[in-house]
Design a protein around this motif. Structure first.
Motif, PDB file in Angstrom:
ATOM      1  N   UNK A 183     -30.861 137.582  55.486  1.00  0.00           N
ATOM      2  CA  UNK A 183     -32.066 136.903  55.952  1.00  0.00           C
ATOM      3  C   UNK A 183     -32.452 137.294  57.373  1.00  0.00           C
ATOM      4  N   UNK A 184     -31.487 137.621  58.210  1.00  0.00           N
ATOM      5  CA  UNK A 184     -31.839 138.102  59.553  1.00  0.00           C
ATOM      6  C   UNK A 184     -32.537 139.458  59.457  1.00  0.00           C
ATOM      7  N   UNK A 185     -32.132 140.264  58.486  1.00  0.00           N
ATOM      8  CA  UNK A 185     -32.786 141.551  58.266  1.00  0.00           C
ATOM      9  C   UNK A 185     -34.230 141.351  57.810  1.00  0.00           C
ATOM     10  N   UNK A 186     -34.434 140.424  56.853  1.00  0.00           N
ATOM     11  CA  UNK A 186     -35.781 140.149  56.373  1.00  0.00           C
ATOM     12  C   UNK A 186     -36.619 139.429  57.426  1.00  0.00           C
ATOM     13  N   UNK A 187     -35.953 138.716  58.331  1.00  0.00           N
ATOM     14  CA  UNK A 187     -36.669 137.983  59.373  1.00  0.00           C
ATOM     15  C   UNK A 187     -37.462 138.906  60.280  1.00  0.00           C
ATOM     16  N   UNK A 188     -36.966 140.109  60.511  1.00  0.00           N
ATOM     17  CA  UNK A 188     -37.660 141.036  61.394  1.00  0.00           C
ATOM     18  C   UNK A 188     -38.515 142.029  60.615  1.00  0.00           C
ATOM     19  N   UNK A 189     -38.718 141.771  59.315  1.00  0.00           N
ATOM     20  CA  UNK A 189     -39.444 142.715  58.462  1.00  0.00           C
ATOM     21  C   UNK A 189     -40.923 142.794  58.796  1.00  0.00           C
ATOM     22  N   UNK A 190     -41.491 141.734  59.350  1.00  0.00           N
ATOM     23  CA  UNK A 190     -42.923 141.700  59.605  1.00  0.00           C
ATOM     24  C   UNK A 190     -43.723 141.084  58.486  1.00  0.00           C
ATOM     25  N   UNK A 250     -30.265 131.160  62.761  1.00  0.00           N
ATOM     26  CA  UNK A 250     -30.097 132.528  63.237  1.00  0.00           C
ATOM     27  C   UNK A 250     -31.287 133.395  62.855  1.00  0.00           C
ATOM     28  N   UNK A 251     -31.765 133.258  61.620  1.00  0.00           N
ATOM     29  CA  UNK A 251     -32.900 134.070  61.169  1.00  0.00           C
ATOM     30  C   UNK A 251     -34.151 133.759  61.973  1.00  0.00           C
ATOM     31  N   UNK A 252     -34.374 132.494  62.237  1.00  0.00           N
ATOM     32  CA  UNK A 252     -35.561 132.120  63.011  1.00  0.00           C
ATOM     33  C   UNK A 252     -35.498 132.627  64.446  1.00  0.00           C
ATOM     34  N   UNK A 253     -34.294 132.735  64.982  1.00  0.00           N
ATOM     35  CA  UNK A 253     -34.165 133.190  66.373  1.00  0.00           C
ATOM     36  C   UNK A 253     -34.626 134.632  66.547  1.00  0.00           C
ATOM     37  N   UNK A 254     -34.478 135.458  65.512  1.00  0.00           N
ATOM     38  CA  UNK A 254     -34.859 136.860  65.646  1.00  0.00           C
ATOM     39  C   UNK A 254     -36.219 137.167  65.037  1.00  0.00           C
ATOM     40  N   UNK A 255     -36.789 136.248  64.261  1.00  0.00           N
ATOM     41  CA  UNK A 255     -38.058 136.499  63.583  1.00  0.00           C
ATOM     42  C   UNK A 255     -39.226 136.415  64.561  1.00  0.00           C
ATOM     43  N   UNK A 256     -40.284 137.199  64.320  1.00  0.00           N
ATOM     44  CA  UNK A 256     -41.511 136.993  65.093  1.00  0.00           C
ATOM     45  C   UNK A 256     -41.994 135.556  64.922  1.00  0.00           C
ATOM     46  N   UNK A 257     -42.612 134.967  65.932  1.00  0.00           N
ATOM     47  CA  UNK A 257     -42.986 133.550  65.847  1.00  0.00           C
ATOM     48  C   UNK A 257     -43.958 133.225  64.719  1.00  0.00           C
ATOM     49  N   UNK A 258     -44.724 134.225  64.261  1.00  0.00           N
ATOM     50  CA  UNK A 258     -45.696 133.954  63.200  1.00  0.00           C
ATOM     51  C   UNK A 258     -45.077 134.016  61.796  1.00  0.00           C
ATOM     52  N   UNK A 292     -39.839 144.440  66.824  1.00  0.00           N
ATOM     53  CA  UNK A 292     -38.889 143.940  67.806  1.00  0.00           C
ATOM     54  C   UNK A 292     -38.791 144.964  68.942  1.00  0.00           C
ATOM     55  N   UNK A 293     -38.828 144.536  70.181  1.00  0.00           N
ATOM     56  CA  UNK A 293     -38.801 145.510  71.279  1.00  0.00           C
ATOM     57  C   UNK A 293     -37.580 146.419  71.241  1.00  0.00           C
ATOM     58  N   UNK A 294     -36.481 145.897  70.688  1.00  0.00           N
ATOM     59  CA  UNK A 294     -35.274 146.717  70.597  1.00  0.00           C
ATOM     60  C   UNK A 294     -35.471 147.924  69.670  1.00  0.00           C
ATOM     61  N   UNK A 295     -36.414 147.827  68.701  1.00  0.00           N
ATOM     62  CA  UNK A 295     -36.630 148.881  67.716  1.00  0.00           C
ATOM     63  C   UNK A 295     -37.945 149.636  67.935  1.00  0.00           C
ATOM     64  N   UNK A 296     -38.693 149.248  68.947  1.00  0.00           N
ATOM     65  CA  UNK A 296     -40.039 149.796  69.091  1.00  0.00           C
ATOM     66  C   UNK A 296     -40.047 151.309  69.288  1.00  0.00           C
ATOM     67  N   UNK A 297     -38.985 151.841  69.853  1.00  0.00           N
ATOM     68  CA  UNK A 297     -38.958 153.283  70.098  1.00  0.00           C
ATOM     69  C   UNK A 297     -38.870 154.109  68.811  1.00  0.00           C
ATOM     70  N   UNK A 298     -38.730 153.446  67.657  1.00  0.00           N
ATOM     71  CA  UNK A 298     -38.742 154.175  66.392  1.00  0.00           C
ATOM     72  C   UNK A 298     -40.156 154.343  65.836  1.00  0.00           C
ATOM     73  N   UNK A 299     -41.168 153.763  66.502  1.00  0.00           N
ATOM     74  CA  UNK A 299     -42.548 153.896  66.045  1.00  0.00           C
ATOM     75  C   UNK A 299     -42.963 155.374  66.066  1.00  0.00           C
ATOM     76  N   UNK A 300     -43.731 155.829  65.076  1.00  0.00           N
ATOM     77  CA  UNK A 300     -44.153 157.229  65.046  1.00  0.00           C
ATOM     78  C   UNK A 300     -44.858 157.676  66.319  1.00  0.00           C
ATOM     79  N   UNK A 301     -45.582 156.746  66.952  1.00  0.00           N
ATOM     80  CA  UNK A 301     -46.288 157.122  68.175  1.00  0.00           C
ATOM     81  C   UNK A 301     -45.340 157.404  69.329  1.00  0.00           C
ATOM     82  N   UNK A 302     -44.078 156.952  69.190  1.00  0.00           N
ATOM     83  CA  UNK A 302     -43.106 157.140  70.262  1.00  0.00           C
ATOM     84  C   UNK A 302     -41.951 158.059  69.860  1.00  0.00           C
ATOM     85  N   UNK A 303     -41.857 158.378  68.565  1.00  0.00           N
ATOM     86  CA  UNK A 303     -40.696 159.154  68.092  1.00  0.00           C
ATOM     87  C   UNK A 303     -41.152 160.220  67.112  1.00  0.00           C
TER      88      UNK A 303
END
Length: 376
Positions: free
Chosen positions: A43-50, A89-97, A351-362
């Motif tokens: 669920x923490x994995x799905x929490x950051x899915x968007x 735990x899942x809510x702590x890492x999920x986007x607020x929306x 998540x800012x920790x993963x943002x560097x994987x965006x195509x525009x940055x990588x």
């Protein structure tokens, strides 16, 4: 460009940031109904899915309602406490929306079964089986237990069990309660003449076969706070002569609307073995017909895996939202990749920790996902 798939929508009282829903997916990994570290990871994995909405797996309303020994439950204080830990735990890492739902269920005659990786058959004598129950003493197939026919007291007990599980889910802060009325489980069994051959007020005519499902929906709706959404997963077809057909599904969906349901998720099959032509979007036409005939938010599900396919379903008005299951198991970043493919990356919060994987940055994104990169 803003795509239809990533446009916001209200489902009853609940606002979703986009039209993507993580479908309930059984993990068969609980301990007497209690969520554990597997669920924490999952669920923490799905929490950051968007995804706009994440719906937890089919969750048993009582111990005998489980499909397998490993099914999640909300029938005890221990179940509730264990799930509270995971959800915090899942809510702590999920986007607020991110919004959260839970699907509550009774397996009926499909209970007391082995986990899928153990064989999928009914539990044997050495596997701690239990007596199953259903609308009629008809087994789901040759390898299933024959259920005990439910009495009116049993029906009342199960209805109260759905309400009790709902109250626990409310305490846990879920935004959406989804009642499982499909895939051959108990409520579907009452709906389908293939499983329900009762001669009392709960069997025979469509009105009678709808009685138990509508009683449950009404009872659950009565205890929900106004801010909590009520939905049901329903079946569009049993794919078998003498079973549920789409015309009955439309009647059921409209009756649910009248009783305060906020949405239906339209799936098919599961009550008996049937020949089903499984292909991309094979269940979408059922959802489209329900949406065209009932003024109720309608969700499509089933072999929806491509971003452009999902976009077309929403943009063409065949459904209001789409639910994906195995697509998320295959690619937990499906939402991010879909947004990139549709040219709507601004709609997704990384998540800012993963943002560097965006195509525009990588630049490596083209190597990792050439098809996605090319489509975008």
């Amino acid at each position: 460009m803003t795509s239809s798939l990533f446009s916001p929508v209200h489902v009853g009282p609940v606002a979703l940031a986009n039209r993507v829903v993580v479908s309930p997916m059984c993990q068969y990994s609980a301990d007497d109904g209690c969520a554990n570290d597997w669920h924490l990871m999952h669920l923490m994995q799905l929490a950051i899915s968007g995804a706009g909405l994440v719906v937890l797996e089919a969750t048993a309303i009582e111990r005998r309602a489980r499909i397998t020994h490993g099914c999640l439950g909300l029938y005890s204080d221990a179940n509730e406490a264990a799930l509270a830990r995971v959800m915090a735990a899942a809510r702590r890492v999920a986007p607020p929306q991110t919004r959260w739902g839970i699907q509550i269920n009774h397996a009926g005659r499909k209970a007391s079964a082995q986990r899928p990786w153990e064989g999928r058959a009914a539990l044997g004598p050495a596997e701690d089986p239990w007596q199953t129950e259903g609308p009629s003493p008809i087994a789901a197939g040759g390898h299933w237990h024959t259920p005990r026919e439910m009495t009116h007291d049993d029906i009342r007990r199960v209805r109260e069990g759905f309400v009790a599980a709902t109250r626990r889910a409310i305490r846990l802060g879920f935004d959406v309660i989804e009642i499982h009325a499909a895939h051959g489980y108990l409520i579907h069994q009452f709906l389908s003449p293939l499983a329900n051959q009762r001669t009392d007020m709960y069997g025979g005519s469509l009105e009678n076969r709808l009685r138990f499902p509508l009683e449950i929906a009404t009872a659950v709706r009565e205890v929900l706070p106004p801010k909590v959404c009520l939905g049901l997963r329903i079946t569009g077809s049993d794919w078998t002569p003498g079973g549920i057909e789409l015309a009955e599904t439309i009647v059921f969906a409209d009756a649910l609307r009248v009783r305060g349901a906020d949405y239906v998720c339209v799936t098919t099959g599961g009550v008996v073995n049937a020949r089903i032509d499984v292909r991309p979007g094979y269940q979408v036409p059922f959802a489209a017909e329900v949406k065209a005939n009932v003024k109720l938010h309608t969700r499509a599900v089933g072999m929806i895996a491509d971003a452009h396919q999902a976009e077309t379903i929403i943009a063409s008005g065949q459904a209001d939202t789409v639910a994906l299951g195995r697509a998320f198991l295959d690619d937990p970043r499906w939402v991010w990749h879909a947004a990139q493919s549709l040219g709507d990356e601004k709609s997704i919060t990384f998540p800012p920790q993963y943002e560097r994987s965006k195509p525009s940055l990588w630049a490596g994104a083209d190597l990792a996902r050439p098809a996605t990169a090319k489509a975008s």
